[in-house]
Design a protein around this motif. Sequence first.
Motif, PDB file in Angstrom:
ATOM      1  N   SER A 148      20.664 -16.637  89.224  1.00 12.79           N
ATOM      2  CA  SER A 148      20.337 -18.357  88.562  1.00 12.79           C
ATOM      3  C   SER A 148      21.994 -19.118  89.225  1.00 12.79           C
ATOM      4  O   SER A 148      22.237 -20.376  89.154  1.00 12.79           O
ATOM      5  CB  SER A 148      19.218 -18.969  88.522  1.00 12.79           C
ATOM      6  OG  SER A 148      19.181 -18.950  86.739  1.00 12.79           O
ATOM      7  N   VAL A 149      22.383 -18.540  88.060  1.00 13.84           N
ATOM      8  CA  VAL A 149      23.564 -18.729  87.114  1.00 13.84           C
ATOM      9  C   VAL A 149      24.666 -18.252  87.621  1.00 13.84           C
ATOM     10  O   VAL A 149      26.028 -19.147  86.639  1.00 13.84           O
ATOM     11  CB  VAL A 149      23.210 -19.035  85.810  1.00 13.84           C
ATOM     12  CG1 VAL A 149      22.080 -19.335  85.349  1.00 13.84           C
ATOM     13  CG2 VAL A 149      23.246 -17.489  85.049  1.00 13.84           C
ATOM     14  N   GLY A 155      25.592 -25.365  92.918  1.00 10.96           N
ATOM     15  CA  GLY A 155      24.572 -25.044  92.448  1.00 10.96           C
ATOM     16  C   GLY A 155      24.359 -23.584  93.465  1.00 10.96           C
ATOM     17  O   GLY A 155      22.811 -23.395  93.478  1.00 10.96           O
ATOM     18  N   LYS A 220      20.802 -24.872  82.994  1.00  8.05           N
ATOM     19  CA  LYS A 220      21.883 -24.977  84.557  1.00  8.05           C
ATOM     20  C   LYS A 220      23.011 -24.512  84.026  1.00  8.05           C
ATOM     21  O   LYS A 220      23.622 -24.992  83.225  1.00  8.05           O
ATOM     22  CB  LYS A 220      21.768 -26.390  84.746  1.00  8.05           C
ATOM     23  CG  LYS A 220      20.175 -26.550  85.036  1.00  8.05           C
ATOM     24  CD  LYS A 220      19.557 -25.728  86.022  1.00  8.05           C
ATOM     25  CE  LYS A 220      17.811 -26.555  87.172  1.00  8.05           C
ATOM     26  NZ  LYS A 220      17.851 -25.810  87.855  1.00  8.05           N
ATOM     27  N   SER A 221      23.618 -24.370  85.027  1.00  9.20           N
ATOM     28  CA  SER A 221      25.263 -23.500  84.904  1.00  9.20           C
ATOM     29  C   SER A 221      26.350 -24.847  84.192  1.00  9.20           C
ATOM     30  O   SER A 221      26.036 -25.217  82.794  1.00  9.20           O
ATOM     31  CB  SER A 221      26.193 -23.147  86.059  1.00  9.20           C
ATOM     32  OG  SER A 221      25.017 -21.856  86.597  1.00  9.20           O
TER      33      SER A 221
END
Length: 360
Positions: A148-149, A155, A220-221
């Motif tokens: 997810s990252v 995204g 969140k990155s």
Amino acid sequence: MGKLSGINVVDLSLFLPGPMLSMMMADHGAEVIKVEPPTGDPAREMAPVEAGQSVWFRNLNRGKQALALDLKSDEGRERLWALLAEADVMIEGFRPGVMKRLGFDYDAVAARNPGIVYCSISAFGQEGEMAHHPAHDLAVQALSGFLSVNDGPDGMPVVPGVPSADMAAGLNGLSAVLMALIGREQSGRGDYVDIAMYDSMLPWCAHIAGSAIQGGTSPKSQTQRSLGGAAFYNVYQTMDGKHVVLGAREIKFAKVLLTALDRLDLLPLAEREAGEAQRPLIDFLRQTFATKSRDQWVEWFADKDVAFSPVLDFREALDQDFVKEKGLLVEADGWHQIGPSFRFKSEEEWQASDAPELRK
């Protein structure tokens, strides 16, 4: 004499995590017998091929012996029992339950050889609701949160360049096996270790997933300092379409660079929270790095104390002078190998060795 001279390893694993574990032991003196199915480890056929062997296979199986055994036959099982009678370590990477069906689970092996250190490697471990779920590295990274990252500015997660779950399992397995061997010196008995790729990977998130670990939201990155939300820990494109990175967040590096660029007024932005608060500084650096080629920036940074690096492809990375100087890539008899990542001062200089041909 290597640190592991006198240690005998029987390795039934294929592909990556187990072979990496046993190769690291072989590099330091262990005698490793790689037991393969009659058709051989599929990695033997993985391209590219150099001097008659797969580069992948050679770089994960050097210094071992290889023996083909059909474990569904009486003869194959008898020959494996003979090997295990003399073994200190057994490694297997089959799906959970396979070794028990074959008659070589830990209880059966330890009954004959109480000193055996038995290491099983799988995606999710030998027991529990996920034990029989099929998965390779990508699926484990997806289920552990890491994918997810591993995303771009839009995204969208992308396939990782490093099989981190595989590698983490191999390293965890090595650590556990060595600990069990040390423990055997005191107890006289071996032990069993259940290595899961998922379990091995998960602790690596401690520095990026603190909010989720404590029961809160997921990172969140673009708002994380280590994942792309900080100006001085980021990737920038250069004029020629290549890339460079700023790779450290200490404010002293930001001060040096912004002073050299005559924009010390932007320094306070480097101390703000990652994400939108640093966006003006990130935008400035993007515009700045786009004014020169990657190699021009390398030259420009040469006399500046800033954590800066060009983004190299593997050809460029392997061709660096210090790689040869440290013996990290060696050439011998027409083939290439990546050398051990650690060595001991007291041991003889490491010599590259070929991977074994499969004998029956």
